[in-house]
Scaffold this active site. Sequence first.
Site, short mmCIF file in Angstrom:
data_model
loop_
_atom_site.label_atom_id
_atom_site.label_comp_id
_atom_site.label_asym_id
_atom_site.label_seq_id
_atom_site.Cartn_x
_atom_site.Cartn_y
_atom_site.Cartn_z
N LYS A 200 31.92 105.15 28.21
CA LYS A 200 31.39 104.29 27.16
C LYS A 200 32.51 103.61 26.35
CE LYS A 200 29.01 106.32 24.06
NZ LYS A 200 28.31 106.47 22.77
N ARG A 275 20.96 107.11 16.12
CA ARG A 275 20.88 108.37 16.86
C ARG A 275 19.48 108.96 16.83
NH1 ARG A 275 25.51 110.70 18.66
NH2 ARG A 275 27.25 110.18 17.34
N ARG A 314 38.45 115.77 33.54
CA ARG A 314 39.26 115.30 32.43
C ARG A 314 39.92 116.50 31.72
NH1 ARG A 314 35.77 111.77 28.48
NH2 ARG A 314 35.22 113.76 27.54
N ARG A 320 42.17 120.16 28.01
CA ARG A 320 41.28 120.32 26.85
C ARG A 320 40.34 121.48 27.08
NH1 ARG A 320 39.74 114.16 25.26
NH2 ARG A 320 37.67 115.08 25.16
N ARG A 332 25.96 120.03 26.06
CA ARG A 332 26.16 118.68 25.53
C ARG A 332 25.24 117.68 26.23
NH1 ARG A 332 32.39 117.27 25.69
NH2 ARG A 332 31.68 115.26 24.92
#
Length: 376
Positions: A200, A275, A314, A320, A332
């Site tokens: 995005k 949202r 990623r 991470r 998520r």
Amino acid sequence: MEKIKLFDKTFRLFIRNAEIEAAIDKVAEQINKENEDCCDIPVILCVLNGSMMFTSALMKRFTFNCELVTIKLASYAGTSSTGEVKELMGFTADVRGRRVYVIEDIVDTGTTIVELEKKLKEHGAASIKICTLLFKPESYHKDLPIDYVGISIPKAFIVGYGLDYNEVGRNFEDIYVIDEEGDAPRMKYYVLFGPPGAGKGTQASAMVERYGLHHISTGNLLRKEIAAGSELGLRAKALIEEGSLVPDEVVEGMIASEFRSVKGVNGFLLDGFPRTIAQAKALDEMLASTGEEVTAVVSIMIPDSMIVERISGRAAVEGRADDADVSVIRHRIDTYHAQTEPEITYYKKSGKYFEVDGVGTIDQVRERIFELVDRF
Ligand code: 5GP
Ligand code: MG
């Protein structure tokens, strides 16, 4: 040709033939698949005159046996629908007991297809599927589902590829849209949806650059207002410090102030807002107060399995830890779906929701987004 003139009106290039052909390929593929194992001969009902080019192009791609039947209807005068459908010529063959594919050039208010479906039922058709090259979701408020759509477009008057303005303009291989000169260019308001890992951020930058938009991300806005020490910023800061959520009205206030204060852009790209449906409604009201509206919601779609793959990939590269745990990622994803689904329904109702396939390279996805957004 970039522009054409038909009687008193000028039209500018809107959808190139190559894009029309690609859309027809997709529709034909779906219908071919559906007819793979069928032994009856379905009726391909061409709704004259507008859909003769589409019907021809589509039929050339069909790999099953079928019969062409035509009917001639009219509901348009000049550049708007009369709301009344006239039958100028009836079915050219009996449709009783047959599977019928209605082939339309364009579905606008839906008056024509609803009328036609009624007629087909009266004549005893066994099943009815609706297939249209072009669709104006913002104008369509009927319940009848449309089974196959080539290209969704905003509500504007178009010509070419079979479509006419007072019977001329059908011959052009590309599609043109009416050129409303004199109208001040309207500000664009795009809402960007996309699950984590859909790219995005990258695509938002590309849109901002191509369309001269101002990117509004709620997170950045909050940080900016707090840094600037504005009244809203101070309120937000106090709330965050005491561990509370920043209420809708504060976020909305910041966005409204951004709309008012940012000059010299063609529009805004909203990211992370709205949202909730309440926020979506607030946005609609905010824009309606200045006679404006959301231009489109662009939703980048990737399958859940790919979200997991991309985020954990990623995480491995960037080390991470928060992104590495699959169950955290799944959570998520679930949150994303639970949050966006009602919003999708909300925007679909107003015909402003458009999906873009997010599977592929960054360049491919960007081209798909541009192809869609170029139309607004
Ligand atoms: P509806 O009944 O869905 O409102 O309109 C369907 C018919 O109106 C189409 O088959 C077409 O003949 C005409 N129509 C709707 N929108 C357009 C448009 O943008 N351009 C042209 N040329 N005709 C349109
Ligand atoms: Mg028509």
